[in-house]
Design a protein around this motif. Sequence first.
Motif, PDB file in Angstrom:
ATOM      1  N   UNK A 194     -12.667   7.959 -12.383  1.00 39.36           N
ATOM      2  CA  UNK A 194     -11.643   8.559 -11.697  1.00 39.36           C
ATOM      3  C   UNK A 194     -11.667   8.766 -10.288  1.00 39.36           C
ATOM      4  N   UNK A 195     -11.580   7.594  -9.637  1.00 37.87           N
ATOM      5  CA  UNK A 195     -11.790   7.635  -8.064  1.00 37.87           C
ATOM      6  C   UNK A 195     -10.362   8.506  -7.529  1.00 37.87           C
ATOM      7  N   UNK A 196     -10.889   8.803  -6.246  1.00 39.50           N
ATOM      8  CA  UNK A 196      -9.823   9.400  -5.394  1.00 39.50           C
ATOM      9  C   UNK A 196      -8.705   8.613  -5.092  1.00 39.50           C
ATOM     10  N   UNK A 197      -7.510   9.147  -4.656  1.00 41.64           N
ATOM     11  CA  UNK A 197      -6.386   8.313  -3.947  1.00 41.64           C
ATOM     12  C   UNK A 197      -6.838   7.369  -2.970  1.00 41.64           C
ATOM     13  N   UNK A 198      -7.706   7.782  -2.079  1.00 38.92           N
ATOM     14  CA  UNK A 198      -8.148   7.026  -1.081  1.00 38.92           C
ATOM     15  C   UNK A 198      -8.981   5.791  -1.609  1.00 38.92           C
ATOM     16  N   UNK A 230       0.715  -1.277  -0.124  1.00 36.18           N
ATOM     17  CA  UNK A 230      -0.138   0.204  -0.180  1.00 36.18           C
ATOM     18  C   UNK A 230       0.876   1.074  -0.019  1.00 36.18           C
ATOM     19  N   UNK A 231       2.045   1.265   0.748  1.00 37.59           N
ATOM     20  CA  UNK A 231       2.835   2.224   0.659  1.00 37.59           C
ATOM     21  C   UNK A 231       3.436   2.497  -0.592  1.00 37.59           C
ATOM     22  N   UNK A 232       3.786   1.477  -1.388  1.00 38.57           N
ATOM     23  CA  UNK A 232       4.504   1.551  -2.918  1.00 38.57           C
ATOM     24  C   UNK A 232       3.358   2.291  -3.565  1.00 38.57           C
ATOM     25  N   UNK A 233       1.957   1.525  -3.394  1.00 41.77           N
ATOM     26  CA  UNK A 233       1.067   2.072  -4.185  1.00 41.77           C
ATOM     27  C   UNK A 233       0.806   3.694  -3.911  1.00 41.77           C
ATOM     28  N   UNK A 234       0.729   3.972  -2.769  1.00 46.52           N
ATOM     29  CA  UNK A 234       0.409   5.526  -2.401  1.00 46.52           C
ATOM     30  C   UNK A 234       1.499   6.422  -3.231  1.00 46.52           C
ATOM     31  N   UNK A 235       2.820   5.875  -3.205  1.00 43.98           N
ATOM     32  CA  UNK A 235       3.886   6.704  -3.806  1.00 43.98           C
ATOM     33  C   UNK A 235       3.717   6.799  -5.249  1.00 43.98           C
ATOM     34  N   UNK A 289       2.890  10.330  -7.285  1.00 50.30           N
ATOM     35  CA  UNK A 289       3.954  11.206  -7.854  1.00 50.30           C
ATOM     36  C   UNK A 289       3.943  10.584  -9.498  1.00 50.30           C
ATOM     37  N   UNK A 290       3.474   9.731  -9.922  1.00 51.67           N
ATOM     38  CA  UNK A 290       3.582   8.915 -11.198  1.00 51.67           C
ATOM     39  C   UNK A 290       2.127   8.620 -11.666  1.00 51.67           C
ATOM     40  N   UNK A 291       1.100   9.348 -11.256  1.00 54.72           N
ATOM     41  CA  UNK A 291      -0.250   8.925 -11.648  1.00 54.72           C
ATOM     42  C   UNK A 291      -0.312   8.588 -13.056  1.00 54.72           C
ATOM     43  N   UNK A 292      -0.128   9.699 -13.963  1.00 57.67           N
ATOM     44  CA  UNK A 292      -0.119   9.339 -15.553  1.00 57.67           C
ATOM     45  C   UNK A 292       0.443   8.161 -16.158  1.00 57.67           C
ATOM     46  N   UNK A 293       1.659   7.919 -15.684  1.00 56.76           N
ATOM     47  CA  UNK A 293       2.393   6.922 -16.047  1.00 56.76           C
ATOM     48  C   UNK A 293       1.731   5.489 -15.534  1.00 56.76           C
TER      49      UNK A 293
END
Length: 394
Positions: free
Chosen positions: A326-330, A235-240, A244-248
């Motif tokens: 387009x869900x939120x980060x949470x 989950x920590x990796x996913x959050x990062x 910081x690289x959402x489009x990719x």
Amino acid sequence: MRHIVIATLAALILTGPGHAQSASRVHGGDTYAAGETVTQTLSATGDVFAAGSVVTTSGSAGGDIHAAGYDVNVSAQTGGDVYAAGSSVTISAPIGEDVTAAGFSVRSTLTAPVSGNLRFFGRSLTIEGPITGALTAFGGNVYLNAPVAGDAWIVAEDLTFGPEARIDGALILTTEDSVEIPERVIPAARITREDGDRSDMYRHFERSWDEVDMPMLPTWLSVFSAFLISTNFLLLLAAIFLSFAENRVEKMRRRVTRQPLQTFVLGVVGLSALFGMVPITALTIIGLPFVPFALLAILVVWTLGYLLAAYALARRVLLAFDGPTDPSLLIKLVIVALAITVVAVLNFIPFVGWVVNYTLVLLGVGAMTAGLLSVWIPDPDPALDVDMQNPLDD
């Protein structure tokens, strides 16, 4: 030895800023000294803790002395015990109780009678101070030139006796070769010889560990704890990456769901290339130091590929049930957590769990491979760029 640990901790505390050379302090009746070179003339009523590169104590101490360093010389008359560790350790003053010392070279001099027991551990041991109690000496080369009033236990590769050597109690002797012991040192009737075969000693040591019952959590609790730790890490990796690289990430996610077969094949190619790096790097000889980095790259890519594919498929299921496009980060992190949980449960199904996990890895690695190729080869799939500008509900 916990006493040496205490002395080392005292050194770390006292050798902070402003104590680069040496420092000492009396606290609660105890004396603490540390630094590069520690030379203490003691008049201590309590215990003494000293640590440094070179440690030399003189004077007197009413309690115990704990010393650690590269070169340690305890020449202070001590009312209590002495605990010392270093490359070279010398005891050269009377000791009121026991002595425990370890190092490459450990020695007690003629001026260092010990009123209690003497315990020496090291490569080269020299014992010249009289011992009122028992002697324990484990070393490579052991030289005894002192009277021992109690029993002695000696384990050595090479054992020699000086003119003052005498053992009044019993002797347990372990050596690889037969050692002739003069009658003046101890009569043969009071000697017990034990086999000193080093390989046999190692086997006994390993068996002793095998017989120890290590404290363990209940099996279900151990599995659940491991699952929680790995889930939090993923989950920590996913959050990062989602921050910081959402489009990719979104671009690679769409490739997994829109072109699964092609992505799967690219995953096979990409993972094969990674595994092939290990022998190829090793065969170059000069690349041997980089083999651990190649193995680390496999581990990293495997983990990230698994995480990416699990997230992509979970998003696809969410869209199938009319979830947000387009869900939120949470919400994305909740999706990841649910996907990891479902896949973890599938692992309990023989064969099926392994196939699902491996398929996810190949899909994720394939999407990452396609992303890497898009950097090296301009626009390998322009449709993906269009998708990024006009997202489809898939």
